[in-house]
Design an enzyme around this catalytic site. Structure first.
Site, PDB file in Angstrom:
ATOM      1  N   SER A 193       0.871  -1.183   0.000  1.00  0.00           N
ATOM      2  CA  SER A 193       0.000   0.000   0.000  1.00  0.00           C
ATOM      3  C   SER A 193       0.899   1.221   0.000  1.00  0.00           C
ATOM      4  O   SER A 193       2.096   1.112   0.331  1.00  0.00           O
ATOM      5  CB  SER A 193      -0.843  -0.027   1.280  1.00  0.00           C
ATOM      6  OG  SER A 193      -1.420   1.220   1.536  1.00  0.00           O
TER       7      SER A 193
ATOM      8  N   TYR B  74      -1.654  -0.791  10.499  1.00  0.00           N
ATOM      9  CA  TYR B  74      -1.708  -1.151   9.072  1.00  0.00           C
ATOM     10  C   TYR B  74      -0.417  -0.702   8.384  1.00  0.00           C
ATOM     11  O   TYR B  74       0.215  -1.482   7.656  1.00  0.00           O
ATOM     12  CB  TYR B  74      -2.928  -0.466   8.449  1.00  0.00           C
ATOM     13  CG  TYR B  74      -3.143  -0.743   6.979  1.00  0.00           C
ATOM     14  CD1 TYR B  74      -3.631  -1.971   6.553  1.00  0.00           C
ATOM     15  CD2 TYR B  74      -2.886   0.238   6.014  1.00  0.00           C
ATOM     16  CE1 TYR B  74      -3.856  -2.221   5.195  1.00  0.00           C
ATOM     17  CE2 TYR B  74      -3.111  -0.003   4.667  1.00  0.00           C
ATOM     18  CZ  TYR B  74      -3.592  -1.227   4.260  1.00  0.00           C
ATOM     19  OH  TYR B  74      -3.808  -1.474   2.919  1.00  0.00           O
TER      20      TYR B  74
HETATM   21  N1  LIG Z   1      -8.677  -0.977  -1.229  1.00  0.00           N
HETATM   22  C1  LIG Z   1      -7.663  -0.148  -1.118  1.00  0.00           C
HETATM   23  O1  LIG Z   1      -7.818   1.088  -1.199  1.00  0.00           O
HETATM   24  C2  LIG Z   1      -6.284  -0.691  -0.913  1.00  0.00           C
HETATM   25  C3  LIG Z   1      -5.210   0.191  -1.025  1.00  0.00           C
HETATM   26  C4  LIG Z   1      -3.917  -0.289  -0.835  1.00  0.00           C
HETATM   27  C5  LIG Z   1      -3.707  -1.616  -0.545  1.00  0.00           C
HETATM   28  N2  LIG Z   1      -4.764  -2.467  -0.425  1.00  0.00           N
HETATM   29  C6  LIG Z   1      -4.498  -3.861  -0.086  1.00  0.00           C
HETATM   30  O2  LIG Z   1      -5.127  -4.701  -1.021  1.00  0.00           O
HETATM   31  C7  LIG Z   1      -5.376  -5.970  -0.408  1.00  0.00           C
HETATM   32  C8  LIG Z   1      -6.814  -6.404  -0.695  1.00  0.00           C
HETATM   33  O3  LIG Z   1      -7.699  -5.503  -0.052  1.00  0.00           O
HETATM   34  P1  LIG Z   1      -9.107  -5.056  -0.680  1.00  0.00           P
HETATM   35  O4  LIG Z   1      -9.084  -3.592  -0.775  1.00  0.00           O
HETATM   36  O5  LIG Z   1      -9.430  -5.880  -1.859  1.00  0.00           O
HETATM   37  O6  LIG Z   1     -10.094  -5.390   0.534  1.00  0.00           O
HETATM   38  P2  LIG Z   1     -11.239  -6.473   0.755  1.00  0.00           P
HETATM   39  O7  LIG Z   1     -12.246  -6.398  -0.327  1.00  0.00           O
HETATM   40  O8  LIG Z   1     -11.680  -6.295   2.160  1.00  0.00           O
HETATM   41  O9  LIG Z   1     -10.462  -7.849   0.582  1.00  0.00           O
HETATM   42  C9  LIG Z   1      -9.630  -8.346   1.577  1.00  0.00           C
HETATM   43  C10 LIG Z   1      -9.493  -9.826   1.358  1.00  0.00           C
HETATM   44  O10 LIG Z   1      -8.621 -10.343   2.368  1.00  0.00           O
HETATM   45  C11 LIG Z   1      -9.232 -11.487   2.915  1.00  0.00           C
HETATM   46  N3  LIG Z   1      -8.806 -11.736   4.294  1.00  0.00           N
HETATM   47  C12 LIG Z   1      -8.928 -10.923   5.368  1.00  0.00           C
HETATM   48  N4  LIG Z   1      -8.477 -11.551   6.462  1.00  0.00           N
HETATM   49  C13 LIG Z   1      -8.061 -12.784   6.060  1.00  0.00           C
HETATM   50  C14 LIG Z   1      -7.502 -13.907   6.727  1.00  0.00           C
HETATM   51  N5  LIG Z   1      -7.276 -13.907   8.040  1.00  0.00           N
HETATM   52  N6  LIG Z   1      -7.209 -15.007   5.988  1.00  0.00           N
HETATM   53  C15 LIG Z   1      -7.454 -15.041   4.656  1.00  0.00           C
HETATM   54  N7  LIG Z   1      -7.964 -14.014   3.976  1.00  0.00           N
HETATM   55  C16 LIG Z   1      -8.270 -12.903   4.677  1.00  0.00           C
HETATM   56  C17 LIG Z   1     -10.727 -11.247   2.828  1.00  0.00           C
HETATM   57  O11 LIG Z   1     -11.417 -12.480   2.783  1.00  0.00           O
HETATM   58  P3  LIG Z   1     -12.206 -13.163   4.003  1.00  0.00           P
HETATM   59  O12 LIG Z   1     -12.791 -12.065   4.835  1.00  0.00           O
HETATM   60  O13 LIG Z   1     -13.212 -14.013   3.301  1.00  0.00           O
HETATM   61  O14 LIG Z   1     -11.189 -13.983   4.729  1.00  0.00           O
HETATM   62  C18 LIG Z   1     -10.818 -10.558   1.480  1.00  0.00           C
HETATM   63  O15 LIG Z   1     -10.929 -11.513   0.454  1.00  0.00           O
HETATM   64  C19 LIG Z   1      -5.066  -5.797   1.069  1.00  0.00           C
HETATM   65  O16 LIG Z   1      -3.797  -6.338   1.357  1.00  0.00           O
HETATM   66  C20 LIG Z   1      -5.050  -4.294   1.251  1.00  0.00           C
HETATM   67  O17 LIG Z   1      -4.232  -3.898   2.315  1.00  0.00           O
HETATM   68  C21 LIG Z   1      -6.055  -2.028  -0.602  1.00  0.00           C
END
Ligand SMILES: NC(=O)c1ccc[n+]([C@@H]2O[C@H](COP(=O)([O-])OP(=O)(O)OC[C@H]3O[C@@H](n4cnc5c(N)ncnc54)[C@H](OP(=O)(O)O)[C@@H]3O)[C@@H](O)[C@H]2O)c1
Length: 278
Positions: free
Chosen positions: A141, A154
């Site tokens: 991120s 985070y």
């Molecule tokens: N969205 C943004 O603005 C943004 C920006 C920078 C970086 N990111 C990064 O992108 C990645 C994906 O995030 P997203 O934005 O797509 O959010 P999201 O829609 O909330 O997806 C997060 C995913 O992680 C999984 N997860 C959470 N805890 C887990 C665990 N203990 N074991 C296995 N899976 C787990 C969730 O699945 P379950 O709940 O089903 O386990 C879900 O599939 C993250 O690493 C986040 O930090 C996001």
């Protein structure tokens, strides 16, 4: 592309960026192992992947448990005989000032999912990735490049990913395995709706106005293209790119920008959900 990875493991594939990565990989005919905890969502993504022309394996996985990371890798290898790419994407976020936190366990939980989960999956996948001269992709991120207020835990977990994978990249030089670290800016996903608040409990609401965020489709597209090209690190937004250089000379300025951005987005989000003035 001739060198496209065909056997891919995606953690956090039940929603957001992980789900879209799986969909785009499937559309290219890849075999995708989907790891996450929510069964119904995972089954739906697997069905979508099959319909798109790929082959999906839904494997219920909590990446904070080492044995489940091991099982995820083993099941994919058992099904396909190897792995070409591991995408460490699973992640959780937080929204609270440090002094307001009542449950310090939130810091341990975030590190177990965002950092140690990626370490464990990589550990168990590495022998197979070496055999295929494969790829490791890490979803960090902009908070992994600079400290972001209300995201202390985070930011720490994402900074940890950079330290670990930068060191591992050096250890792996000459092995044929590449490591690509991706730093997206704001992407419109559900992550802010399940954000962990000051008491460590998930809060089912968004703190931010997501209308101007990047789409999951463009984010996933950039991730896959960067992995294919075996890029070292990709900082996604123009502000993020410029910020890296500005930080070298004017770190205080970057702190003020981070503070302003988080405050502004939070205010916009409150206005959007009718919470102005709270
Ligand atoms: N969205 C943004 O603005 C943004 C920006 C920078 C970086 N990111 C990064 O992108 C990645 C994906 O995030 P997203 O934005 O797509 O959010 P999201 O829609 O909330 O997806 C997060 C995913 O992680 C999984 N997860 C959470 N805890 C887990 C665990 N203990 N074991 C296995 N899976 C787990 C969730 O699945 P379950 O709940 O089903 O386990 C879900 O599939 C993250 O690493 C986040 O930090 C996001």
């Amino acid at each position: 592309m001739e060198d496209s990875p065909q056997r891919v493991i995606v953690t956090g594939a039940s929603s957001g960026i992980g789900r879209e990565l799986a969909r785009q990989l499937a559309a290219r005919g890849a075999r995708v192992a989907l790891g996450a905890r929510r069964e119904q969502e995972l089954m739906e993504v697997a069905k979508e992947c099959d319909e798109l022309g790929g082959e999906a394996l839904a494997i219920l996985t909590d990446v904070s448990a080492q044995n489940q990371c091991k099982a995820l890798i083993e099941q994919a290898v058992q099904a396909w005989g190897g792995i070409d790419m591991l995408i460490n994407n699973a992640g959780i976020s937080m929204h609270a000032r440090f002094e307001d936190i009542s449950d310090l366990g939130i810091y341990e939980r975030i590190m177990r999912v965002n950092y140690l989960g990626a370490v464990a999956c990589t550990h168990y996948a590495l022998p197979y990735l070496k055999a295929s001269r494969g790829r490791i992709v890490v979803i960090s991120s902009l908070a992994g490049k600079t400290g972001v207020p209300t995201r202390t835990g985070y930011s720490a977990s994402k900074h940890a990913l950079h330290g670990f994978f930068d060191a591992l990249r050096v250890e792996l030089s000459g092995s044929g395995v590449s490591i690509t670290i991706i730093c997206p800016g704001y992407v419109a996903t559900g992550i802010r709706r399940y954000i962990v608040g000051p008491d460590g409990r998930p809060e089912n609401r968004s703190y931010q106005n997501e209308t101007r965020f990047a789409s999951v489709a463009s984010c996933a597209g950039t991730i896959l293209q960067s992995a294919e090209r075996r890029k070292r690190e990709v900082v996604m937004t123009a502000t993020g790119k410029a910020g890296q250089f500005v930080k070298l000379f004017f770190p205080g300025l970057i702190d003020r920008i981070a503070q302003k951005k988080v405050r502004l987005r939070t205010q916009q989000g409150r206005t959007l959900s009718g919470e102005a003035g709270q």
